[in-house]
Enzyme design. Structure first.
Site, PDB file in Angstrom:
ATOM      1  N   ASP A 127      41.587  33.654  36.997  1.00 42.39           N
ATOM      2  CA  ASP A 127      42.775  34.205  37.354  1.00 42.39           C
ATOM      3  C   ASP A 127      43.700  33.302  37.630  1.00 42.39           C
ATOM      4  OD1 ASP A 127      44.846  36.098  38.043  1.00 42.39           O
ATOM      5  OD2 ASP A 127      43.300  37.478  37.781  1.00 42.39           O
ATOM      6  N   GLY A 156      43.355  29.245  36.902  1.00 45.38           N
ATOM      7  CA  GLY A 156      44.111  28.736  35.966  1.00 45.38           C
ATOM      8  C   GLY A 156      44.964  29.652  35.371  1.00 45.38           C
ATOM      9  N   PHE A 185      46.195  31.425  31.521  1.00 45.05           N
ATOM     10  CA  PHE A 185      45.653  31.475  30.013  1.00 45.05           C
ATOM     11  C   PHE A 185      46.596  31.315  29.234  1.00 45.05           C
ATOM     12  CE2 PHE A 185      45.521  36.367  31.244  1.00 45.05           C
ATOM     13  CZ  PHE A 185      46.790  36.451  31.337  1.00 45.05           C
ATOM     14  N   HIS A 229      47.743  44.420  27.218  1.00 51.26           N
ATOM     15  CA  HIS A 229      48.892  45.181  27.084  1.00 51.26           C
ATOM     16  C   HIS A 229      50.072  44.782  27.710  1.00 51.26           C
ATOM     17  CE1 HIS A 229      48.670  48.057  31.129  1.00 51.26           C
ATOM     18  NE2 HIS A 229      48.485  46.754  31.147  1.00 51.26           N
TER      19      HIS A 229
HETATM   20  C1  LIG Z   1      47.210  44.132  34.868  1.00 50.40           C
HETATM   21  S1  LIG Z   1      46.319  43.036  35.943  1.00 50.40           S
HETATM   22  C2  LIG Z   1      44.569  43.543  35.316  1.00 50.40           C
HETATM   23  C3  LIG Z   1      43.588  43.504  36.495  1.00 50.40           C
HETATM   24  C4  LIG Z   1      42.179  43.905  36.019  1.00 50.40           C
HETATM   25  N1  LIG Z   1      41.506  42.972  34.825  1.00 50.40           N
HETATM   26  C5  LIG Z   1      41.932  45.274  35.628  1.00 50.40           C
HETATM   27  O1  LIG Z   1      41.825  45.811  34.791  1.00 50.40           O
HETATM   28  O2  LIG Z   1      42.072  46.185  36.695  1.00 50.40           O
HETATM   29  C6  LIG Z   1      46.452  41.602  35.146  1.00 50.40           C
HETATM   30  C7  LIG Z   1      45.817  40.325  35.773  1.00 50.40           C
HETATM   31  O3  LIG Z   1      46.222  39.354  34.884  1.00 50.40           O
HETATM   32  C8  LIG Z   1      46.160  37.870  35.790  1.00 50.40           C
HETATM   33  N2  LIG Z   1      47.120  37.265  35.083  1.00 50.40           N
HETATM   34  C9  LIG Z   1      48.398  37.187  34.775  1.00 50.40           C
HETATM   35  N3  LIG Z   1      48.782  36.327  34.241  1.00 50.40           N
HETATM   36  C10 LIG Z   1      47.952  35.331  34.063  1.00 50.40           C
HETATM   37  C11 LIG Z   1      47.720  33.994  33.482  1.00 50.40           C
HETATM   38  N4  LIG Z   1      48.831  33.403  32.967  1.00 50.40           N
HETATM   39  N5  LIG Z   1      46.474  33.449  33.532  1.00 50.40           N
HETATM   40  C12 LIG Z   1      45.536  34.176  34.276  1.00 50.40           C
HETATM   41  N6  LIG Z   1      45.499  35.521  34.697  1.00 50.40           N
HETATM   42  C13 LIG Z   1      46.704  36.066  34.659  1.00 50.40           C
HETATM   43  C14 LIG Z   1      46.799  38.885  36.764  1.00 50.40           C
HETATM   44  O4  LIG Z   1      46.664  37.819  38.240  1.00 50.40           O
HETATM   45  C15 LIG Z   1      46.146  40.102  36.988  1.00 50.40           C
HETATM   46  O5  LIG Z   1      44.912  39.885  37.755  1.00 50.40           O
END
Ligand SMILES: C[S@@+](CC[C@H](N)C(=O)[O-])C[C@H]1O[C@@H](n2cnc3c(N)ncnc32)[C@H](O)[C@@H]1O
Length: 339
Positions: free
Chosen positions: A202, A228, A230, A248
């Site tokens: 994350d 990192g 993604f 989503h």
């Molecule tokens: C909507 S939350 C979902 C959290 C968890 N997976 C859940 O289902 O409850 C989106 C997650 O994606 C992470 N995120 C957003 N942009 C990101 C990126 N560029 N690289 C890695 N993680 C990222 C956010 O920090 C957050 O933890």
């Protein structure tokens, strides 16, 4: 005599004014009603004083919460229900109110502009006035970040427990949760399966909050953080990759890019688990999934929710050979692809 049901406006009015009940609950959480009652029942006078309620609406507010099934009352004394005591007391491990705190602070005002979002296709959050996107605005403020990450744990708790139960974890040793937030899923997986080790990939700012939650659950020896993005980095390798409420948030091209990266990071025989409130294939039943997609319209430039069939097709396009959809709990389902 006819057996036809009389036509009434009840359903329409209940839905149309549904925000009355919704906002009453959200304000109760904001004011700390359930947290104040966690130590035991309080009289109307005591509770009103603790919450600093003006006398004009106080009794209607608390009794509305009784009528809505969120509080119990005996004569002049109010107490939590078993559900609100378990899930809505701040500081308890079962607390899921973060999602509702976020709904109160962000989504409630932003959804006031849903009509505009439908007419323009544009987000209605800070981006509307030239501000940063969802993650940048939430992540720039430590208190909001903590709230958001806790919200994700609450939102995903039911699905996390169901994934721990419904996937054959005995066949796999390691798991990477992409965008694992506070660690809600990884913690449930490791509590249920003592042989598993996991990594949360994350954004770097998430690290300390994840590590704190993992330590509170006694799992620091089996769960690690990999910082990192993604968009810029490759995903760490593991037997299983999970993505909950990730796809989503993004448009179709970005969704496909993430699935390609997951495919590259898995060994042959490895599994990808995508889970969220998948819309039913007929797009007529899972109202929560469809409304979540409208929430993505309000909160992101290109995000949208999708059906199991959609996701299965994108996974096959990415190279996954065997793809299946399994219902988890409530509105949530998972799509599993095997490399
Ligand atoms: C909507 S939350 C979902 C959290 C968890 N997976 C859940 O289902 O409850 C989106 C997650 O994606 C992470 N995120 C957003 N942009 C990101 C990126 N560029 N690289 C890695 N993680 C990222 C956010 O920090 C957050 O933890």
């Amino acid at each position: 005599m006819t057996n036809e049901k009389p036509v009434t406006p009840d359903g329409i009015m209940q839905l149309g004014l549904g925000f009355w009940g919704s906002k009453t609950l959200l304000s109760a959480i904001e004011l700390g009603v359930f947290s104040e009652l966690s130590g035991g029942p309080l009289t109307f006078e005591e509770l009103g004083k603790k919450l600093k309620l003006h006398q004009r609406g106080a009794r209607d507010f608390l009794d509305a919460l009784v009528a809505l099934g969120m509080l119990e009352r005996e004569r002049e004394t109010y107490r939590n229900t078993p559900e609100t005591d378990h899930f809505l007391v701040r500081g308890k491990l079962g607390y899921i109110g973060g999602m509702l705190e976020m709904a109160n602070e962000r989504l409630y005002p932003f959804w006031g502009s849903l009509t505009e979002a439908l007419q323009t296709g544009l987000p209605q959050n800070e981006m509307k006035t030239g501000g940063a996107g969802l993650f940048e605005s939430v992540y720039g403020d430590p208190a909001r970040l903590r709230l958001f990450l806790g919200a994700m744990t609450g939102l995903s708790m039911g699905a996390s427990k169901a994934i721990a139960e419904k996937f054959p974890w005995q066949d796999y040793k390691t798991v990477v949760d992409v965008g694992g937030a506070q660690g809600g899923l990884l913690v449930q997986l490791c509590l249920a399966h003592p042989h598993l080790h996991g990594v949360n990939f994350d954004l770097p700012v998430v690290g300390p909050i994840f590590e704190e939650y993992v330590a509170a659950n006694g799992l620091s020896d089996r769960l690690a953080f990999s910082p990192g993005s993604f968009f810029d980095d490759r995903l760490p390798s593991a037997d299983v990759i999970t993505m909950g409420h990730i796809l989503h948030d993004w448009d179709l091209e970005q969704k496909r890019m993430l699935l390609d990266k997951a495919f590259s990071a898995l060994p042959a025989g490895g599994a990808l688990i995508v889970f969220e409130a998948l819309i039913d294939d007929e797009r007529r039943q899972n109202a929560f999934g469809l409304l979540m997609s409208l929430n993505m319209l309000v909160e992101t430039p290109g995000g949208f929710d999708y059906t199991g069939q959609d996701c299965g097709q994108w996974m096959r396009d990415a190279g996954f050979s065997s793809v299946s959809v399994t219902h988890l709990v409530g509105p949530d389902s998972m799509v599993v692809g095997i490399k």
